[in-house]
Design an enzyme around this catalytic site. Structure first.
Site, PDB file in Angstrom:
ATOM      1  N   GLU A  96       0.837  -1.192   0.000  1.00  0.00           N
ATOM      2  CA  GLU A  96       0.000   0.000   0.000  1.00  0.00           C
ATOM      3  C   GLU A  96       0.877   1.248   0.000  1.00  0.00           C
ATOM      4  O   GLU A  96       1.817   1.355   0.783  1.00  0.00           O
ATOM      5  CB  GLU A  96      -0.923  -0.007   1.224  1.00  0.00           C
ATOM      6  CG  GLU A  96      -1.750   1.248   1.420  1.00  0.00           C
ATOM      7  CD  GLU A  96      -2.658   1.548   0.241  1.00  0.00           C
ATOM      8  OE1 GLU A  96      -2.612   2.689  -0.261  1.00  0.00           O
ATOM      9  OE2 GLU A  96      -3.424   0.653  -0.188  1.00  0.00           O
ATOM     10  N   LEU A  97       0.575   2.182  -0.889  1.00  0.00           N
ATOM     11  CA  LEU A  97       1.380   3.391  -1.037  1.00  0.00           C
ATOM     12  C   LEU A  97       1.056   4.452   0.004  1.00  0.00           C
ATOM     13  O   LEU A  97       1.940   5.184   0.446  1.00  0.00           O
ATOM     14  CB  LEU A  97       1.184   3.957  -2.454  1.00  0.00           C
ATOM     15  CG  LEU A  97       1.959   5.223  -2.826  1.00  0.00           C
ATOM     16  CD1 LEU A  97       3.466   5.005  -2.655  1.00  0.00           C
ATOM     17  CD2 LEU A  97       1.638   5.630  -4.258  1.00  0.00           C
ATOM     18  N   LEU A 149      -7.567  -5.191  -6.645  1.00  0.00           N
ATOM     19  CA  LEU A 149      -8.993  -4.993  -6.377  1.00  0.00           C
ATOM     20  C   LEU A 149      -9.344  -3.508  -6.334  1.00  0.00           C
ATOM     21  O   LEU A 149      -8.788  -2.753  -5.541  1.00  0.00           O
ATOM     22  CB  LEU A 149      -9.382  -5.661  -5.050  1.00  0.00           C
ATOM     23  CG  LEU A 149      -8.961  -7.125  -4.855  1.00  0.00           C
ATOM     24  CD1 LEU A 149      -9.659  -7.710  -3.631  1.00  0.00           C
ATOM     25  CD2 LEU A 149      -9.240  -7.958  -6.094  1.00  0.00           C
ATOM     26  N   ASP A 152      -7.268   2.440  -8.865  1.00  0.00           N
ATOM     27  CA  ASP A 152      -7.581   3.772  -9.364  1.00  0.00           C
ATOM     28  C   ASP A 152      -7.809   3.697 -10.873  1.00  0.00           C
ATOM     29  O   ASP A 152      -6.942   3.224 -11.611  1.00  0.00           O
ATOM     30  CB  ASP A 152      -6.406   4.713  -9.057  1.00  0.00           C
ATOM     31  CG  ASP A 152      -6.752   6.174  -9.310  1.00  0.00           C
ATOM     32  OD1 ASP A 152      -7.669   6.449 -10.108  1.00  0.00           O
ATOM     33  OD2 ASP A 152      -6.094   7.047  -8.707  1.00  0.00           O
ATOM     34  N   THR A 227     -13.478  -6.429   0.547  1.00  0.00           N
ATOM     35  CA  THR A 227     -12.902  -5.094   0.687  1.00  0.00           C
ATOM     36  C   THR A 227     -13.960  -4.038   0.960  1.00  0.00           C
ATOM     37  O   THR A 227     -15.141  -4.208   0.641  1.00  0.00           O
ATOM     38  CB  THR A 227     -12.138  -4.694  -0.590  1.00  0.00           C
ATOM     39  OG1 THR A 227     -13.072  -4.545  -1.669  1.00  0.00           O
ATOM     40  CG2 THR A 227     -11.095  -5.745  -0.957  1.00  0.00           C
ATOM     41  N   GLU A 228     -13.514  -2.947   1.516  1.00  0.00           N
ATOM     42  CA  GLU A 228     -14.404  -1.819   1.784  1.00  0.00           C
ATOM     43  C   GLU A 228     -15.030  -1.300   0.492  1.00  0.00           C
ATOM     44  O   GLU A 228     -16.224  -0.995   0.438  1.00  0.00           O
ATOM     45  CB  GLU A 228     -13.614  -0.699   2.470  1.00  0.00           C
ATOM     46  CG  GLU A 228     -14.445   0.480   2.895  1.00  0.00           C
ATOM     47  CD  GLU A 228     -13.606   1.550   3.573  1.00  0.00           C
ATOM     48  OE1 GLU A 228     -12.794   2.187   2.879  1.00  0.00           O
ATOM     49  OE2 GLU A 228     -13.761   1.753   4.790  1.00  0.00           O
ATOM     50  N   GLU A 229     -14.239  -1.225  -0.577  1.00  0.00           N
ATOM     51  CA  GLU A 229     -14.750  -0.736  -1.858  1.00  0.00           C
ATOM     52  C   GLU A 229     -15.819  -1.671  -2.421  1.00  0.00           C
ATOM     53  O   GLU A 229     -16.856  -1.224  -2.923  1.00  0.00           O
ATOM     54  CB  GLU A 229     -13.604  -0.607  -2.865  1.00  0.00           C
ATOM     55  CG  GLU A 229     -12.589   0.463  -2.521  1.00  0.00           C
ATOM     56  CD  GLU A 229     -11.497  -0.061  -1.591  1.00  0.00           C
ATOM     57  OE1 GLU A 229     -11.647  -1.200  -1.081  1.00  0.00           O
ATOM     58  OE2 GLU A 229     -10.516   0.652  -1.361  1.00  0.00           O
TER      59      GLU A 229
END
Length: 252
Positions: A96-97, A149, A152, A227-229
């Site tokens: 994760e960035l 997943l 962007d 996932t949350e998304e």
């Protein structure tokens, strides 16, 4: 430092960190320079820091205990948490960035390990730019599953080079994936779904899974729910677009 029981960052009843203290922008520019440590090569990754229980004894330090699953842009870690108990002997890592988000995942895993002794020891997270540093973390053919997943979409054509699935990056993913390894992608943006599927279809080292294989794979069911998304899309009644492909040897 405050104890978790009195620290407002943590939920008193569960001991888990509260997301609202770790919120960040939905996405970051993967082409910008960030400042975080990067291993010189995969051999410089200290697995004992990520998976202390797996490397507690000297005889556990062997090639069989290498990371096999990588969640690229892991967000708040929902998929990692779900996969951890599904594959308890498989080491997996989230990449994760965003610094606040990666710190949340780190705290979440730590809290889950404390409240569930013996569990969640096989997952970890690292803050890094996977579009730049995949070869710094994984050896050739090391991985068996990679996850992308709800990445962007980078809608503007001039920003398509920022997309995490591209012909150039698929060369790197093919390098770190073992033969038979699988790439899982999902998005709620149809144009991006078509783009990712097209990139994979055009690459000589990937082939799509059959419908029967998709139905039999327990991981596929997690793509839209873990996932949350994915949960947000489901609540809003939105569509998702998946592309799941296997790493193969190119034909002559």
């Amino acid at each position: 430092m405050l104890e978790k029981e009195t620290n407002p960052v943590f939920n008193k009843s569960t001991g888990l960190p509260r997301k609202r203290f770790y919120r960040a922008r939905a996405h970051s520019n993967p082409l910008s320079d960030s400042h975080f440590p990067v291993p010189v090569s995969p051999s410089h990754v200290d697995y004992s820091l990520h998976y202390p229980q797996f490397f507690a004894l000297p005889d556990q330090m062997n090639d069989s205990k290498r990371i096999q699953f990588a969640d690229i842009g892991c967000g708040f870690g929902g998929l990692l948490i779900s996969l951890s108990t599904l594959f308890p002997e498989t080491l997996m890592i989230g990449m994760e960035l965003r610094d606040k988000v990666s710190e949340y995942v780190k705290e979440r895993i730590s809290a889950l390990r404390v409240s569930n002794p013996g569990q969640y020891q096989n997952i970890s997270v690292v803050r890094t730019n996977s579009m730049k540093y995949i070869p710094n973390y994984f050896e050739k053919g090391q991985l068996m599953k990679m996850f992308f997943l709800f990445p962007d979409p980078h809608f503007k054509e001039k920003n398509h080079r920022r997309r995490v699935i591209s012909p150039h990056l698929l060369d790197e993913y093919a390098y770190v994936l073992g033969i038979g390894g699988i790439i899982y992608t999902i998005t709620d943006v149809e144009e991006l779904g078509d783009w990712m599927k097209s990139c994979l279809e055009s690459h000589p080292m990937f082939e799509p899974l059959t419908d029967e294989e998709l139905d039999a794979d327990p991981v596929v069911k997690l793509l839209s729910s873990a996932t949350e998304e994915g949960q947000k899309v489901a609540r809003n009644g939105g569509q998702t677009f998946q592309a799941v492909f296997r790493r193969i040897l190119p034909t002559e």
